[in-house]
Design a protein around this motif. Structure first.
Motif, PDB file in Angstrom:
ATOM      1  N   LYS A  61       0.790  -1.256  -0.028  1.00  0.00           N
ATOM      2  CA  LYS A  61      -0.130  -0.045   0.044  1.00  0.00           C
ATOM      3  C   LYS A  61       0.868   1.094   0.022  1.00  0.00           C
ATOM      4  N   ASP A  62       0.593   2.400  -0.686  1.00  0.00           N
ATOM      5  CA  ASP A  62       1.215   3.390  -0.880  1.00  0.00           C
ATOM      6  C   ASP A  62       1.686   4.114   0.383  1.00  0.00           C
ATOM      7  N   SER A  63       0.668   4.047   1.323  1.00  0.00           N
ATOM      8  CA  SER A  63       1.277   4.744   2.784  1.00  0.00           C
ATOM      9  C   SER A  63       2.245   4.046   3.385  1.00  0.00           C
ATOM     10  N   LYS A  87       3.199   5.130  12.565  1.00  0.00           N
ATOM     11  CA  LYS A  87       2.110   6.111  12.572  1.00  0.00           C
ATOM     12  C   LYS A  87       0.989   6.058  13.325  1.00  0.00           C
ATOM     13  N   GLU A  89      -1.994   6.675  12.364  1.00  0.00           N
ATOM     14  CA  GLU A  89      -2.640   6.101  11.435  1.00  0.00           C
ATOM     15  C   GLU A  89      -2.643   4.744  10.846  1.00  0.00           C
ATOM     16  N   ASP A  90      -1.415   3.955  11.530  1.00  0.00           N
ATOM     17  CA  ASP A  90      -1.182   2.769  11.299  1.00  0.00           C
ATOM     18  C   ASP A  90      -2.081   1.515  12.256  1.00  0.00           C
TER      19      ASP A  90
END
Length: 125
Positions: A61-63, A87, A89-90
């Motif tokens: 995944k890009d992120s 992060k 958001e992970d």
């Protein structure tokens, strides 16, 4: 079908690292790609990364590119996910999965038929 068991999740501060493991039993998964998905609260399960049946190819995944690394050890029937520079958001439950088709690597959720129970990863800010 293979039985999959994830481990290695936990609570970590932003910028930290974790290594997830997924052990397969019931049948050998050599010859099959392996993948990691994740699901955050209130969100759909999403593709994170996959590794081909022979380990020669990977998808991310890009992120997570440049931060996460997937690897496999067929002798141990285990796939790993090294997660660095984490992060907030992970934060999610992380699942490993085996696809339906032999020697086929895919990012599509519906192509995977064997799933582990998941391991929680929480990244604090």
């Amino acid at each position: 079908q293979a039985q999959l068991a994830e481990s290695g999740g936990g609570l970590v501060q932003a910028g930290g690292s974790l290594r997830l493991s997924c052990a397969a039993s019931g049948r050998a998964f050599s010859g099959y790609a392996m993948a990691w998905f994740r699901q955050a609260p209130g969100k759909e399960r999403e593709f994170v990364t996959a590794i081909s049946w022979n380990g020669a190819q990977t998808l991310y995944k890009d992120s997570v590119k440049g931060r996460f690394t997937i690897s496999r050890d067929d002798a141990k029937n285990t796939v790993y996910l090294q997660m660095n520079s984490l992060k907030p958001e992970d934060t999610a439950v992380y699942y490993c999965a085996v696809p339906r088709y032999f020697r086929t690597m895919t990012t599509t959720l519906g192509d995977y038929i064997s799933w582990g129970q998941g391991t929680q990863v929480t990244v604090s800010s």
